[in-house]
Write a protein that holds these residues in place. Structure first.
Motif, PDB file in Angstrom:
ATOM      1  N   SER A   4      13.794   5.394  -1.118  1.00  0.00           N
ATOM      2  CA  SER A   4      12.872   4.495  -0.439  1.00  0.00           C
ATOM      3  C   SER A   4      13.196   4.449   1.034  1.00  0.00           C
ATOM      4  CB  SER A   4      12.960   3.087  -1.033  1.00  0.00           C
ATOM      5  OG  SER A   4      12.251   2.177  -0.237  1.00  0.00           O
ATOM      6  N   GLU A 403      -0.784   7.699  -4.035  1.00  0.00           N
ATOM      7  CA  GLU A 403      -1.036   7.087  -5.338  1.00  0.00           C
ATOM      8  C   GLU A 403      -0.953   8.123  -6.466  1.00  0.00           C
ATOM      9  OE1 GLU A 403      -2.139   3.141  -5.398  1.00  0.00           O
ATOM     10  OE2 GLU A 403      -0.478   4.049  -4.277  1.00  0.00           O
ATOM     11  N   ASN A 434      -2.048  -1.760  -0.485  1.00  0.00           N
ATOM     12  CA  ASN A 434      -0.785  -1.048  -0.333  1.00  0.00           C
ATOM     13  C   ASN A 434      -0.839   0.259  -1.124  1.00  0.00           C
ATOM     14  OD1 ASN A 434       0.408  -2.948   1.315  1.00  0.00           O
ATOM     15  ND2 ASN A 434       1.359  -4.063  -0.364  1.00  0.00           N
ATOM     16  N   THR A 436       1.234   3.979  -2.152  1.00  0.00           N
ATOM     17  CA  THR A 436       2.519   4.669  -2.237  1.00  0.00           C
ATOM     18  C   THR A 436       2.313   6.112  -1.804  1.00  0.00           C
ATOM     19  OG1 THR A 436       3.309   3.263  -4.044  1.00  0.00           O
ATOM     20  CG2 THR A 436       4.412   5.376  -3.733  1.00  0.00           C
ATOM     21  N   SER A 458       9.671   8.386  -0.843  1.00  0.00           N
ATOM     22  CA  SER A 458       8.475   7.567  -1.027  1.00  0.00           C
ATOM     23  C   SER A 458       8.432   6.465   0.018  1.00  0.00           C
ATOM     24  CB  SER A 458       8.441   6.945  -2.426  1.00  0.00           C
ATOM     25  OG  SER A 458       8.232   7.931  -3.409  1.00  0.00           O
ATOM     26  N   THR A 460       5.997   2.831   0.910  1.00  0.00           N
ATOM     27  CA  THR A 460       4.873   1.925   0.664  1.00  0.00           C
ATOM     28  C   THR A 460       4.186   1.650   1.992  1.00  0.00           C
ATOM     29  OG1 THR A 460       5.976   0.894  -1.221  1.00  0.00           O
ATOM     30  CG2 THR A 460       4.180  -0.335  -0.197  1.00  0.00           C
ATOM     31  N   GLU A 462       0.950  -0.144   3.950  1.00  0.00           N
ATOM     32  CA  GLU A 462      -0.178  -1.061   3.919  1.00  0.00           C
ATOM     33  C   GLU A 462      -1.357  -0.456   4.691  1.00  0.00           C
ATOM     34  OE1 GLU A 462      -1.274  -5.734   4.953  1.00  0.00           O
ATOM     35  OE2 GLU A 462       0.415  -4.753   5.944  1.00  0.00           O
TER      36      GLU A 462
END
Length: 998
Positions: A4, A403, A434, A436, A458, A460, A462
């Protein structure tokens, strides 16, 4: 393992140098640390000298020592040039030239600028550090730091001077220590622009002997900020304090209960204000062992580690317990000497051509210059891949998923050992939510990548809707044709803030042609900045027009939808057709009906549109478009381009007879215009400079622009385009209204023997129009001869040079009958206007409401001529009354009207503690009463204008000036920021001046 990016190695927007080990070891005395904390006692843009005395314990035997100082240049990126001379105990450590620019990481910078092996720059600060082990002595030690500007902008104030000394004192104590140094920034930019909450961290690798007993542990931190940060050590929260200096301070905590005697101890730090920097961390651990009673001196030579300064790299290895941190997960191999394990690549060799550890290092998402991702716009995803070696990599692929669905796969033709490469993808998400994002390295067949754990990353992200795009075209409210014209009038309306309970008043003075009939009338209320406190809300307002309370027929609104100053703006339209009867004065009042004292909105202006019929006018085809589309290209608008901030206006419908067009005119209204870079397009026409703050920058109207040469037969389109951010910082604007009017040339009609000719236009030179029946609404019947037996001629206008009109019956509402000859046996001539030079008007019956009958000769047997006015030079007119009209004129000025110039103030470069030059503001009261003027500043939280704007040498919130009616005065504006003001960079704000009755 999926990694992350929520934990960052540095502030990904501005950059920085995370703290790493500068030195570690074991001593008997301890670690001394003391600092000078600046800058409030120094003068900006001048030579400064700071002398600091450090008192080291008298019995200290110095094992290692470092002097660190930090100088403020005055700007986070600009190259303001100066020099710094650093002396310690009478020896010159260096005279440093400070003359490098800085670029934020997000804009392509390296995260810091390494000036030389002991000087670096991060944002507005230069850090200098020196090994002074051989110069420190027990007792008093003196450091002198002197700065001199090399240009007029260099600030030169000294933020910090710190001495760190690790020493032995001959005692039997055993103290392990590690000193971490860095220049790590944490700014609000990463949160606001990248949606990343950067939390910095630094690691201390404790190595207390197995079986030892911990007796004490202290953690000291030295930082640069006007507000202390938030901290945790090994997950346990630490208390925060108050800075000892204007922009710097330190903390020391007892961390005995949290310390790990071996392995990694982690300190995390986070900003609590806009900006924060961490520069030093010192961890000590005092312990005892079973042999502590022996007379043993653990000297620095046996257990010290010096981790060089040039690159701030970490190589924290003790001589008897080697740690080789080469793998990506920082594992430690601690193998006893008698059981050595040789785990080399040779044991796991393959036939691959290349052995390379490929990894995904970072994913950054942006829209042009802003670290944002916008719905339905093309965004950039920048993925950085790295080859950690040990060999170069052959060809491989990089895939990007959103996604879980593959967006694109890009080939990369090899990567050298230790090299990185940034790969760009385009991404146009369709929803605001949001997402991914996942980047994956796919090694080629020629690569042996034994470590697959770092092959993907990865993030996240927005995605939001940006309300500043051109997404609300102005719609056609009304399209039609009229024989007449259009009036679009803003009256005396002006920009006014309307607080709870306040009433706004505007007036319109209409002048229509005589006899004109209003076909449509529409009132526009242009409002903006509607908020309760700092929260945007749709306004609560009541509106009265011409004494009648109205509700909007149409409501249009738009707003930013994200970030600060998310306030709605709008256009409300009211149908006032039945309230506008002709020429006259019309008053509009608007009241703020919200009961919350913190509620307010601003009126940009009130406009009145009238479409009227006029017998002397031309046939005119019109389109009336209205709406509200807030667009912006300013730096605070999320990186939007002019193409994305374009408002489109379509004039569809009936085709236009181009061969018969006399002229075509275009009106456009832009709230918050006033920028010469705004472009107006109409089909092939493209011009700028038309929105020049007329009548004001808040309601900028380009009136009746001639677009005849660019007219198309159908599907005409206008566009209003915001300027680029490079053009005077871009602009925020709200196109709200557009009117296209196409007028045609006159045509001739021969109306002979016509029955039931209704609404006939331009009946010119008609001869022998015999037995015409029910000629209703005839306009401009010129040179008509021998119109015999005309019956029920109703609403005839401009019948000129009519000869021998015989046996005319029921001629009602005849206007401008000029040079009529031998009108015989006219019956029931009602409401006849301007009957000039009538000869032998015999046997006129019931001529009611005849107006301005001039030069009438031998009017015989006139019966019941009622309400005749201005009968001049009348001969033998029996029983007639001479009434003379007086024409009334008046010029009404507004009760309250304030103009201010200029409409922009640039304070240039300002340093906290040093006021800017004063700039004049000319105020003029155009109204009929004395007014009191007060001020309001719109700025970001803790922004420079809200903090330090002075008007007539007082803070803006205390400003008040009274102006007599129709008078002018000048105020002085100045920016004076306090010494402890910490924000730097370029800023924009708005000053609103409010006028009320004195």
């Amino acid at each position: 393992m999926v990694l992350s990016s929520g934990v960052c190695s540095a502030d990904n927007y501005v950059g920085g140098i995370p703290l790493t080990s500068a030195h570690s070891g074991t001593v008997s005395g301890g670690v001394y640390c003391d600092s000078y904390y600046g800058m409030g006692d120094q003068e900006a843009k001048a030579s400064n000298t700071i002398e600091k005395t450090f008192t080291v314990p008298d019995n200290a035997n110095v094992e290692w020592a470092m002097l660190l100082t930090n100088v403020y240049c005055g700007h986070m990126q600009n190259n303001y040039q100066g020099k710094a001379k650093v002396d310690f105990n009478g020896k010159n450590l260096g005279t440093e030239t400070l003359n490098v620019p800085y670029t934020y990481s997000y804009n392509g910078g390296n995260g810091h600028v390494q000036v030389n092996d002991h000087v670096n720059r991060v944002t507005s600060d230069y850090m200098m550090y020196y090994d002074v082990t051989g110069l420190v002595k027990a007792g008093k030690n003196t450091a002198v730091v002197k700065t001199d500007p090399l240009d007029s902008s260099f600030d030169g104030r000294i933020r910090l001077v710190t001495l760190v000394v690790a020493y032995n004192d001959g005692s039997k104590k055993t103290i392990w220590y590690q000193v971490n140094r860095g220049h790590d920034a944490d700014s609000y930019y990463s949160d606001d622009e990248m949606n990343e909450n950067y939390i910095g961290s630094t690691a201390f690798q404790a190595a207390l002997p197995e079986g030892s007993s911990l007796t004490d542990s202290k953690l000291t931190l030295v930082y640069q900020a006007s507000s202390d940060g938030a901290y945790a050590f090994n997950g346990n929260a630490l208390s925060s304090g108050t800075p000892q200096g204007t922009f710097s301070g330190s903390n020391t905590w007892d961390v005995k209960d949290s310390l790990k005697s071996s392995g990694t101890n982690t300190l995390t730090y986070d900003r609590t204000a806009s900006f924060y920097k961490n520069v030093l961390g010192i961890l000590t651990a005092e312990y005892t062992t079973s042999s502590s009673g022996d007379s043993t001196d653990d000297t620095p030579a046996d257990n010290t580690t010096d981790n060089g300064s040039a690159g701030d790299t970490t190589d924290d290895i003790s001589s008897d317990n080697t740690t080789n941190d080469t793998s990506s997960d920082n594992t430690t191999s601690d193998v006893p000497a008698g059981n050595t394990t040789n785990d080399t690549p040779a044991d796991n060799t393959t036939d691959a051509k290349f052995s390379a550890d490929l990894g995904v290092q970072a994913i950054k998402v942006s829209h042009n210059s802003a670290a944002k991702a916008w719905k339905n716009l093309v965004n950039t995803v920048n993925v950085t891949v790295i080859n950690n070696g040990p060999e170069k990599a052959g060809s491989f692929a990089l895939e990007l998923y959103s996604e879980g669905s593959l967006l694109e796969s890009k080939p990369i033709n090899g990567l050298a050992n230790g090299a990185t490469e940034a790969v760009e993808f385009v991404w146009k998400p369709e929803d605001a939510k949001n997402y991914t994002l996942r980047a994956v390295v796919v090694p080629g067949s020629t690569i042996n990548d034994a470590n697959a754990t770092n092959n993907e990353l990865s993030k996240t992200q927005e995605v939001m809707h940006n309300g500043y795009i051109g997404d609300k075209p102005l719609e056609t409210y009304l399209h039609g044709t009229v024989k007449g014209n259009i009036i679009y009038d803003y009256g005396n309306s002006s920009y006014v803030k309307v607080s709870s309970g306040d009433v706004y008043t505007a007036g319109h003075s209409l002048s229509l042609p005589e006899g004109a009939i209003v076909k449509y009338a529409r009132l526009y209320n242009f409002w903006t900045w509607s908020a309760t406190g700092s929260s945007g809300v749709i306004p609560s307002m009541s509106l009265d027009f011409a004494g009648s309370s109205l509700t909007p027929e149409a409501e249009y609104a738009d707003q930013k939808g994200w970030g600060q100053y998310d306030y709605p703006t709008g256009t409300w339209a009211y149908n006032v057709t039945g309230l506008v009867s002709g020429s006259g004065n019309y008053i509009t009042t608007v009241k703020n009906t919200n009961s919350d004292a913190e509620n307010s909105f601003c009126i940009d202006g009130i406009a009145l549109l009238v479409v009227y019929e006029d017998a002397s006018g031309k046939e005119t085809q019109y389109w009336i478009n209205e709406g509200c589309d807030a667009v912006s290209t300013m730096s605070s608008s999320g990186g939007l381009t002019p193409d994305e901030a374009t408002v489109k206006i379509a004039f569809a419908g009936d085709s236009i007879d181009l061969g018969n067009v006399d002229n075509a005119r275009l009106w456009t209204t832009v709230q918050s215009g006033g920028h010469e870079g705004i472009a107006l397009k109409f089909n092939e026409m493209s011009i700028s400079g038309v929105y020049d703050s007329t009548p004001s920058s808040n309601l900028d109207i380009d009136e009746a622009r001639d677009v005849t040469s660019y007219l198309l037969s159908q599907n005409n389109e206008a566009q209003i385009i915001a300027p680029s951010v490079t053009d005077n910082s871009g602009d925020y604007m709200i196109p709200s209204s557009a009117i296209l009017a196409v007028s045609y040339k006159s045509e001739t009609t021969d109306d002979t023997n016509i029955t039931d000719d209704t609404n006939v236009t331009d009946d010119t030179n008609v001869t022998d129009g015999t037995n015409v029946t029910d000629d209703t609404n005839v306009t401009d019947g010129t040179n008509v001869t021998n119109d015999t037996n005309v019956t029920n001629d109703t609403n005839v206008t401009n019948d000129t040079n009519v000869t021998n009109d015989t046996n005319v019956t029921n001629d009602t509402n005849v206007t401008n009958d000029t040079n009529v000859t031998n009108d015989t046996n006219v019956t029931n001539d009602t409401n006849v206007t301007d009957d000039t030079n009538v000869t032998d008007g015999t046997n006129v019956t019931d001529g009611t409401n005849v107006t301005i009958d001039t030069n009438v000769t031998i009017d015989t047997n006139v019966t019941i001529d009622t309400n005749v006015t201005d009968n001049t030079n009348v001969t033998d007119d029996t029983n007639m009354k001479d009434d003379t009209n007086v024409t009334l004129k008046v010029n009404i000025i507004p009760v309250i009207s304030l103009t201010v110039s200029p409409d922009s103030l640039d304070f240039g470069t300002v340093s906290p503690g040093t006021p800017s030059e004063s700039l004049p503001l000319a105020l003029k009261n155009n109204g009929g009463i004395s007014i009191k003027v007060t001020a309001e500043v719109h700025d970001q939280e803790n922004g420079p204008f809200a903090t330090g704007l002075l008007l007539d040498q007082n803070i803006w919130s205390n400003y008040s000036k009274v102006l007599a009616a129709e008078s002018a005065e000048t105020s002085q504006a100045q920016l004076d920021l306090p010494l402890n003001y910490s924000s730097t960079g370029q800023f924009q704000g708005t000053l609103s001046l409010w006028a009320e009755a004195a």
